[in-house]
Design a protein around this motif. Structure first.
Motif, PDB file in Angstrom:
ATOM      1  N   ASN A 103       0.811  -1.206   0.000  1.00 50.87           N
ATOM      2  CA  ASN A 103       0.000   0.000   0.000  1.00 50.87           C
ATOM      3  C   ASN A 103       0.859   1.277   0.000  1.00 50.87           C
ATOM      4  O   ASN A 103       0.691   2.157   0.832  1.00 50.87           O
ATOM      5  CB  ASN A 103      -0.860  -0.035   1.284  1.00 50.87           C
ATOM      6  CG  ASN A 103      -2.080   0.830   1.148  1.00 50.87           C
ATOM      7  OD1 ASN A 103      -2.429   1.228   0.035  1.00 50.87           O
ATOM      8  ND2 ASN A 103      -2.701   1.154   2.245  1.00 50.87           N
ATOM      9  N   SER A 104       1.769   1.361  -0.951  1.00 51.02           N
ATOM     10  CA  SER A 104       2.721   2.474  -0.911  1.00 51.02           C
ATOM     11  C   SER A 104       3.169   2.890  -2.311  1.00 51.02           C
ATOM     12  O   SER A 104       2.807   2.282  -3.316  1.00 51.02           O
ATOM     13  CB  SER A 104       3.958   2.074  -0.107  1.00 51.02           C
ATOM     14  OG  SER A 104       4.842   1.335  -0.909  1.00 51.02           O
ATOM     15  N   ARG A 105       4.043   3.909  -2.300  1.00 51.17           N
ATOM     16  CA  ARG A 105       4.630   4.426  -3.538  1.00 51.17           C
ATOM     17  C   ARG A 105       5.350   3.376  -4.369  1.00 51.17           C
ATOM     18  O   ARG A 105       5.572   3.576  -5.556  1.00 51.17           O
ATOM     19  CB  ARG A 105       5.706   5.449  -3.186  1.00 51.17           C
ATOM     20  CG  ARG A 105       5.265   6.755  -2.707  1.00 51.17           C
ATOM     21  CD  ARG A 105       6.468   7.340  -1.985  1.00 51.17           C
ATOM     22  NE  ARG A 105       6.353   8.763  -1.765  1.00 51.17           N
ATOM     23  CZ  ARG A 105       5.772   9.271  -0.702  1.00 51.17           C
ATOM     24  NH1 ARG A 105       5.244   8.483   0.204  1.00 51.17           N
ATOM     25  NH2 ARG A 105       5.718  10.575  -0.557  1.00 51.17           N
ATOM     26  N   SER A 106       5.801   2.308  -3.743  1.00 53.14           N
ATOM     27  CA  SER A 106       6.586   1.342  -4.520  1.00 53.14           C
ATOM     28  C   SER A 106       5.720   0.592  -5.529  1.00 53.14           C
ATOM     29  O   SER A 106       6.242  -0.062  -6.426  1.00 53.14           O
ATOM     30  CB  SER A 106       7.361   0.385  -3.616  1.00 53.14           C
ATOM     31  OG  SER A 106       6.502  -0.288  -2.768  1.00 53.14           O
ATOM     32  N   GLN A 107       4.392   0.728  -5.405  1.00 51.99           N
ATOM     33  CA  GLN A 107       3.507   0.157  -6.426  1.00 51.99           C
ATOM     34  C   GLN A 107       3.893   0.686  -7.811  1.00 51.99           C
ATOM     35  O   GLN A 107       3.822  -0.016  -8.814  1.00 51.99           O
ATOM     36  CB  GLN A 107       2.052   0.531  -6.072  1.00 51.99           C
ATOM     37  CG  GLN A 107       1.015  -0.161  -6.905  1.00 51.99           C
ATOM     38  CD  GLN A 107       1.037  -1.673  -6.724  1.00 51.99           C
ATOM     39  OE1 GLN A 107       1.184  -2.175  -5.625  1.00 51.99           O
ATOM     40  NE2 GLN A 107       0.915  -2.408  -7.822  1.00 51.99           N
ATOM     41  N   VAL A 113       5.282  -5.502   5.336  1.00 47.93           N
ATOM     42  CA  VAL A 113       3.946  -5.132   5.834  1.00 47.93           C
ATOM     43  C   VAL A 113       4.081  -3.966   6.811  1.00 47.93           C
ATOM     44  O   VAL A 113       5.010  -3.942   7.630  1.00 47.93           O
ATOM     45  CB  VAL A 113       3.290  -6.364   6.522  1.00 47.93           C
ATOM     46  CG1 VAL A 113       1.958  -5.994   7.169  1.00 47.93           C
ATOM     47  CG2 VAL A 113       3.107  -7.478   5.493  1.00 47.93           C
ATOM     48  N   ARG A 114       3.189  -3.006   6.721  1.00 53.81           N
ATOM     49  CA  ARG A 114       3.233  -1.840   7.622  1.00 53.81           C
ATOM     50  C   ARG A 114       2.834  -2.236   9.047  1.00 53.81           C
ATOM     51  O   ARG A 114       1.990  -3.126   9.220  1.00 53.81           O
ATOM     52  CB  ARG A 114       2.248  -0.762   7.136  1.00 53.81           C
ATOM     53  CG  ARG A 114       2.679  -0.049   5.872  1.00 53.81           C
ATOM     54  CD  ARG A 114       1.614   0.978   5.516  1.00 53.81           C
ATOM     55  NE  ARG A 114       1.859   1.603   4.225  1.00 53.81           N
ATOM     56  CZ  ARG A 114       2.552   2.739   4.059  1.00 53.81           C
ATOM     57  NH1 ARG A 114       3.074   3.361   5.089  1.00 53.81           N
ATOM     58  NH2 ARG A 114       2.698   3.246   2.851  1.00 53.81           N
ATOM     59  N   ASP A 115       3.387  -1.523  10.006  1.00 56.28           N
ATOM     60  CA  ASP A 115       2.935  -1.682  11.389  1.00 56.28           C
ATOM     61  C   ASP A 115       1.493  -1.163  11.459  1.00 56.28           C
ATOM     62  O   ASP A 115       1.238  -0.016  11.096  1.00 56.28           O
ATOM     63  CB  ASP A 115       3.851  -0.839  12.295  1.00 56.28           C
ATOM     64  CG  ASP A 115       3.467  -0.946  13.759  1.00 56.28           C
ATOM     65  OD1 ASP A 115       4.350  -1.230  14.562  1.00 56.28           O
ATOM     66  OD2 ASP A 115       2.273  -0.726  14.094  1.00 56.28           O
ATOM     67  N   PRO A 116       0.544  -1.989  11.917  1.00 58.66           N
ATOM     68  CA  PRO A 116      -0.858  -1.556  11.865  1.00 58.66           C
ATOM     69  C   PRO A 116      -1.138  -0.332  12.740  1.00 58.66           C
ATOM     70  O   PRO A 116      -2.061   0.435  12.455  1.00 58.66           O
ATOM     71  CB  PRO A 116      -1.638  -2.787  12.360  1.00 58.66           C
ATOM     72  CG  PRO A 116      -0.635  -3.743  12.900  1.00 58.66           C
ATOM     73  CD  PRO A 116       0.732  -3.334  12.427  1.00 58.66           C
ATOM     74  N   MET A 142       1.612   2.599  11.022  1.00 56.51           N
ATOM     75  CA  MET A 142       1.632   2.586   9.543  1.00 56.51           C
ATOM     76  C   MET A 142       3.058   2.719   8.987  1.00 56.51           C
ATOM     77  O   MET A 142       3.255   2.877   7.780  1.00 56.51           O
ATOM     78  CB  MET A 142       0.739   3.685   8.922  1.00 56.51           C
ATOM     79  CG  MET A 142      -0.732   3.540   9.219  1.00 56.51           C
ATOM     80  SD  MET A 142      -1.341   1.896   8.820  1.00 56.51           S
ATOM     81  CE  MET A 142      -1.501   1.999   7.054  1.00 56.51           C
ATOM     82  N   LEU A 143       4.069   2.651   9.867  1.00 51.82           N
ATOM     83  CA  LEU A 143       5.452   2.751   9.390  1.00 51.82           C
ATOM     84  C   LEU A 143       5.917   1.409   8.827  1.00 51.82           C
ATOM     85  O   LEU A 143       5.311   0.358   9.073  1.00 51.82           O
ATOM     86  CB  LEU A 143       6.369   3.187  10.530  1.00 51.82           C
ATOM     87  CG  LEU A 143       6.147   4.623  11.032  1.00 51.82           C
ATOM     88  CD1 LEU A 143       7.035   4.907  12.230  1.00 51.82           C
ATOM     89  CD2 LEU A 143       6.390   5.639   9.916  1.00 51.82           C
ATOM     90  N   ALA A 144       7.019   1.482   8.077  1.00 49.87           N
ATOM     91  CA  ALA A 144       7.601   0.265   7.504  1.00 49.87           C
ATOM     92  C   ALA A 144       8.285  -0.534   8.611  1.00 49.87           C
ATOM     93  O   ALA A 144       8.722   0.042   9.615  1.00 49.87           O
ATOM     94  CB  ALA A 144       8.602   0.645   6.428  1.00 49.87           C
ATOM     95  N   PRO A 145       8.404  -1.860   8.433  1.00 48.81           N
ATOM     96  CA  PRO A 145       9.081  -2.653   9.460  1.00 48.81           C
ATOM     97  C   PRO A 145      10.584  -2.378   9.469  1.00 48.81           C
ATOM     98  O   PRO A 145      11.156  -1.931   8.466  1.00 48.81           O
ATOM     99  CB  PRO A 145       8.795  -4.095   9.033  1.00 48.81           C
ATOM    100  CG  PRO A 145       8.578  -4.023   7.574  1.00 48.81           C
ATOM    101  CD  PRO A 145       7.961  -2.676   7.298  1.00 48.81           C
ATOM    102  N   ALA A 146      11.225  -2.700  10.618  1.00 46.38           N
ATOM    103  CA  ALA A 146      12.664  -2.429  10.780  1.00 46.38           C
ATOM    104  C   ALA A 146      13.487  -3.154   9.721  1.00 46.38           C
ATOM    105  O   ALA A 146      14.575  -2.692   9.355  1.00 46.38           O
ATOM    106  CB  ALA A 146      13.097  -2.846  12.184  1.00 46.38           C
ATOM    107  N   ALA A 147      12.980  -4.264   9.206  1.00 48.05           N
ATOM    108  CA  ALA A 147      13.735  -5.049   8.215  1.00 48.05           C
ATOM    109  C   ALA A 147      14.133  -4.197   7.003  1.00 48.05           C
ATOM    110  O   ALA A 147      15.164  -4.445   6.367  1.00 48.05           O
ATOM    111  CB  ALA A 147      12.911  -6.244   7.768  1.00 48.05           C
ATOM    112  N   LEU A 148      13.349  -3.172   6.701  1.00 50.78           N
ATOM    113  CA  LEU A 148      13.678  -2.337   5.528  1.00 50.78           C
ATOM    114  C   LEU A 148      14.940  -1.506   5.770  1.00 50.78           C
ATOM    115  O   LEU A 148      15.626  -1.124   4.830  1.00 50.78           O
ATOM    116  CB  LEU A 148      12.512  -1.417   5.185  1.00 50.78           C
ATOM    117  CG  LEU A 148      11.729  -1.730   3.912  1.00 50.78           C
ATOM    118  CD1 LEU A 148      10.617  -0.712   3.712  1.00 50.78           C
ATOM    119  CD2 LEU A 148      12.615  -1.757   2.674  1.00 50.78           C
TER     120      LEU A 148
END
Ligand SMILES: N[C@@H](CCC(=O)N[C@@H](CS)C(=O)NCC(=O)O)C(=O)O
Length: 233
Positions: free
Chosen positions: A19-23, A42-45, A48-54
């Protein structure tokens, strides 16, 4: 197949936040017919931030990020330029030294540099106005948020949308008569504006732009691969 990739080359990896710009990057690669591997985040519900893995991929931990041939490329405009330059074989970009090429470069930068900031402010102040908060402060927060929206954010968004509606009176696509990667880059602010910035059919050229991009087979293939994309109307 427009790609100049060889069989032996490892696939481009798109680090795709749902659900982001990377689409847009998935869509660009589908338009170019370039194979890619998709790594989904997957975003933190709650935030709504990206997970730390990024952050292991790029220090900012934002999406999109692309890894290719030992390089890590962030920032969607830079990624679009890189992919079109390396794999486009002249497709989706106007020829150099033409007025269309200058327009192409302008819209490629404008999308993130000028169109997105007021839309991001809108998201933030909508959350302040409608979100939770200490009960005592809530009415005050709501009043401040409404004031900022009505005095600055909403007029700025309308200014940009009117400008963009006028830009599409010149030609069917942003850089000229041909569809280019600048249209892909411009899709996100326009989809965000349709989702939360008041863009609707009363701006018929922008509305038609959204309808035309949504009808493209490559756009639909990218949606199938990318998954949830709630910006769509
Ligand atoms: N201007 C950057 C913006 C990157 C960006 O903010 N991406 C958002 C996705 S729409 C993100 O990763 N948000 C999650 C986060 O900030 O943790 C670009 O175009 O790549």
């Amino acid at each position: 197949m427009l790609s100049s990739r060889t069989e032996e080359q490892p696939l481009i990896t798109v680090h795709h936040l749902e659900n982001s710009r990377s689409q847009r990057i998935l869509w660009l690669l589908e338009e170019l017919g370039v194979p890619y591997e998709l790594k989904r985040y997957v975003r933190d519900p709650a935030t709504m931030l990206a997970p730390a893995a990024l952050r292991a991929v790029h220090p900012l931990g934002k999406s999109p990020v692309v890894t290719d041939d030992g390089q890590t490329i962030a920032e969607s405009g830079a990624i679009v330029e890189y992919l079109v330059g390396r794999y486009g074989n002249g497709h989706l970009v106007p020829p150099p030294d033409t007025p269309e090429r200058l327009r192409y470069t302008y819209w490629l930068h404008y999308a993130e540099g000028s169109a997105m900031p007021p839309l991001l402010l809108k998201l933030v102040f909508d959350r302040i106005a409608d979100g939770p908060g200490p009960a005592l402060l809530r009415p005050l927060l709501r009043r401040i948020a409404q004031r900022v929206r009505s005095s600055f954010v909403d007029p700025q968004i309308a200014l940009h949308l009117n400008y963009l509606e006028g830009a599409l009176a010149r030609s069917a696509w942003f850089a000229g008569d041909a569809f280019t990667a600048a249209d892909i880059q411009m899709s996100f602010p326009l989809e965000a504006a349709a989702a939360r910035g008041g863009l609707d059919a009363t701006r018929p050229r922008l509305w038609s732009f959204l309808e035309r991009i949504h009808a493209r087979p490559a756009y639909q293939r990218a949606l199938e691969r990318g998954g949830r994309y709630a910006l769509l109307r």
